[in-house]
Design an enzyme around this catalytic site. Structure first.
Site, PDB file in Angstrom:
ATOM      1  N   PHE A 138       0.768  -1.258  -0.189  1.00 12.36           N
ATOM      2  CA  PHE A 138       0.134   0.081  -0.009  1.00 12.36           C
ATOM      3  C   PHE A 138       0.873   1.164  -0.043  1.00 12.36           C
ATOM      4  O   PHE A 138       1.694   1.347   0.882  1.00 12.36           O
ATOM      5  CB  PHE A 138      -0.737   0.060   1.163  1.00 12.36           C
ATOM      6  CG  PHE A 138      -1.850   1.096   1.118  1.00 12.36           C
ATOM      7  CD1 PHE A 138      -3.043   1.079   0.467  1.00 12.36           C
ATOM      8  CD2 PHE A 138      -1.660   2.335   1.600  1.00 12.36           C
ATOM      9  CE1 PHE A 138      -4.093   2.191   0.371  1.00 12.36           C
ATOM     10  CE2 PHE A 138      -2.610   3.581   1.596  1.00 12.36           C
ATOM     11  CZ  PHE A 138      -3.748   3.393   0.816  1.00 12.36           C
ATOM     12  N   ASP A 223       9.297   2.529   1.845  1.00 11.10           N
ATOM     13  CA  ASP A 223       8.170   3.073   2.195  1.00 11.10           C
ATOM     14  C   ASP A 223       7.950   2.814   3.508  1.00 11.10           C
ATOM     15  O   ASP A 223       7.423   2.051   4.059  1.00 11.10           O
ATOM     16  CB  ASP A 223       6.639   2.631   1.546  1.00 11.10           C
ATOM     17  CG  ASP A 223       5.534   3.410   1.827  1.00 11.10           C
ATOM     18  OD1 ASP A 223       5.502   4.057   3.046  1.00 11.10           O
ATOM     19  OD2 ASP A 223       4.635   3.314   1.199  1.00 11.10           O
ATOM     20  N   LYS A 252       2.655   9.853   8.344  1.00  8.06           N
ATOM     21  CA  LYS A 252       1.839   9.289   9.873  1.00  8.06           C
ATOM     22  C   LYS A 252       2.484   9.916  11.311  1.00  8.06           C
ATOM     23  O   LYS A 252       2.293  10.939  11.335  1.00  8.06           O
ATOM     24  CB  LYS A 252       1.897   7.812   9.700  1.00  8.06           C
ATOM     25  CG  LYS A 252       0.844   7.253   8.627  1.00  8.06           C
ATOM     26  CD  LYS A 252       0.640   5.881   8.744  1.00  8.06           C
ATOM     27  CE  LYS A 252      -0.519   5.294   7.849  1.00  8.06           C
ATOM     28  NZ  LYS A 252      -1.648   5.465   8.136  1.00  8.06           N
TER      29      LYS A 252
END
Ligand code: PLP
Length: 395
Positions: A138, A223, A252
Site C-alpha cells: 500500500f 516506504d 503518519k
C-alpha cells in the site's frame, strides 16, 4: 448537536469515501480517546499509527501553540527555520543526506516515484522508468501511488492508470529478479507491509533487494510511512536490516497528528531534483515542522524507542498467550508495536465488539486484526486490551 445529528449531517454533506463506525471522537489524551457521549476508549488504532506519542502529547501541543502564534505559514520561496532544523535532524539520524517535505504519505511516495524516474532519466543509460512494487503493498491513493499499490481493489474504476509499475509477490526475491527489465529504475517496498496484513519480510529478503539494486543499477525505495518514526523500536525500520535504501518516505507518526510527509534521499539521488522539479505549497511549513521537531525531540530524548522495545516484548507475549486461548487466531506477527493477529474468520465483528467494550482496533485485509497503539502505552493498558480481546473473540 448530539451524536445522532452530527452523524446525519456527516452522511448528508461528506462524500462517502470512508466506512465509519457510528461514534464521534472528540477528545484524546495519551492512549485514550473519548466520544461525544463521554464514553472512553483505549486507542490501539492511534489514527492508524499516527499518534505514536499518544494524543495531546504536551511537548507537541506546546510546540504547535508557540509556533502558531509566531508564524504559521510562509512560502518555500524563503528559507524556513524549523524546516531546516528538522531536515538536519532527519539527516543526522538516517542514511539520507537531503529531505523534501510534503503533507501526507501518498505525497511523499509520489515525490519518491518522481525522483526515481528523474534520477534514472538524468543519470542512468537507457529508457528507465519502471518501478517494481509488491503484491499486497500500500503506497497511497493518488493516481501514481494507487498504481504503485499492488492491490487491484484500490485501483478498480480508475483506468487508465499511469504506466510504469510491475508487481511481484512480497518476500519472493526470484520473482523480483525475473521482473527486472531494461526499463526498470527502482524497487519500492514497505519494510513491513501494513495495510497488506502486517507482513514481515523473511530473513535476508531486504538485503537481497539491496544487492539486486546494486547489481542492476536500480534505486531501492523504502516506504516507511506506517512503520517509520519509532514504530518498530528503532527510529527507522530499515535500521534492523543492516542495509540502507536510496530513498525513504515518512508521514503518519512524523507529526503525531499534524499532517506532514517527508521524502529522504542520498545526495547522489537527491541531486536529480532541481528548482521547479517538485514542490508543494504547504510542504515544510513552520507549524508542521515545529510539531515534527517536538516529535523528534521526544522520540530521541525521552526514552520512547527503549519503551517501545520493552513494551513490544510484553505485548507480543500477551498476544501469543491470547492466541493459545483462542482457536480463531491462527497467526501472530509484527515487530515493535505494530502487530497483526491473523484470524480463521473475518475480523469486522470482533472490531465492533471490542469497540463496544471500549477498545479501538482495526481490521485489514479482511481477517487481520491490526494493533498500532501509541508507543507510550503501559503494561496496564496492554492488559486491559488483552482482557477485552479475551471477552470478544469467539463470544
Ligand atoms: N504508505 C503506507 C505504507 C501507508 O500505510 C499509507 C497509509 O496508510 C500510505 C503510504 C499513504 O499515506 P497517506 O494516507 O498519508 O497518504
Amino acid at each position: 448537536m448530539n451524536t445522532e445529528e452530527l452523524i446525519a449531517l456527516s452522511e448528508q454533506c461528506i462524500m462517502h469515501t470512508y466506512r465509519r463506525f457510528p461514534i464521534v471522537l472528540v477528545k484524546g489524551s495519551g492512549a485514550r480517546v473519548w466520544d461525544s457521549e463521554g464514553k472512553e476508549y483505549l486507542d490501539f488504532v492511534a489514527g492508524i499509527a499516527v499518534c505514536s506519542l499518544g494524543h495531546a502529547h504536551p511537548k507537541v501541543v506546546d510546540a504547535i501553540q508557540k509556533q502558531v502564534e509566531l508564524l504559521t505559514h510562509v512560502s518555500n520561496l524563503y528559507y524556513i527555520e524549523p524546516q531546516i532544523h528538522l531536515a538536519g535532524l532527519l539527516v543526522e539520524h538516517s542514511f539520507a543526506d537531503k529531505a523534501f517535505f510534503c503533507n501526507s504519505g501518498a505525497e511523499a511516495n509520489e515525490a519518491a516515484i518522481k525522483l526515481a524516474r528523474k534520477y534514472a532519466h538524468d543519470s542512468i543509460e537507457g529508457n528507465r522508468y519502471e518501478i517494481i512494487t509488491m503484491e499486497d503493498s500500500f503506497h497511497g491513493r493518488t493516481l501514481a501511488t494507487v498504481t504503485a499499490t499492488g492491490q487491484e481493489k484500490f485501483q478498480a474504476g480508475f483506468d487508465p492508470l499511469p504506466a510504469g509499475f510491475r508487481y511481484v509477490p512480497f518476500n519472493d526475491i526470484s520473482a523480483v529478479e525475473r521482473a527486472v527489465s531494461e526499463h526498470t529504475c527502482a524497487i519500492m517496498v514497505e519494510p513491513i507491509q501494513g495495510e497488506g496484513g502486517i507482513k514481515v519480510p523473511d530473513d535476508g529478503y531486504l538485503q537481497s533487494l539491496r544487492s539486486l539494486c546494486d547489481e542492476r543499477d536500480l534505486l531501492l525505495i523504502f516506504d516507511e510511512v506506517q512503520v517509520g518514526m519509532g514504530r518498530t523500536g528503532t527510529l527507522f525500520a530499515y535500521e534492523k536490516s543492516g542495509i540502507t535504501p536510496d530513498i525513504m518516505t515518512l508521514a503518519k507518526a512524523l507529526g503525531n497528528g499534524y499532517p506532514v510527509g517527508a521524502m529522504l534521499a542520498s545526495d547522489t539521488v537527491a541531486s536529480a531534483f532541481g528548482p521547479g522539479n517538485h514542490a508543494t505549497t504547504f510542504g515544510g511549513n513552520p507549524l508542521g515542522m515545529s510539531a515534527c521537531l517536538a516529535v523528534m525531540d521526544t522520540l530521541l530524548n525521552d526514552g520512547i524507542l527503549e519503551h517501545c522495545r520493552s513494551m513490544s516484548t510484553y505485548f507480543f507475549d500477551r498476544l501469543g498467550a491470547l492466541a493459545e486461548r483462542h482457536a480463531e487466531i491462527c497467526g501472530v506477527r509484527g515487530e515493535g508495536l505494530i502487530a497483526g493477529l491473523e484470524l480463521t474468520c473475518p475480523g469486522d465483528e470482533i472490531v465492533w465488539k471490542a469497540m463496544e467494550k471500549g477498545l479501538l482496533i482495526n481490521c485489514t485485509s479482511g481477517n487481520i486484526l491490526r494493533f498500532v497503539p501509541p508507543l507510550v502505552i503501559t503494561e496496564d493498558e496492554v492488559d486491559q486490551a488483552i482482557n477485552i480481546m479475551d471477552e470478544v473473540i469467539g463470544s
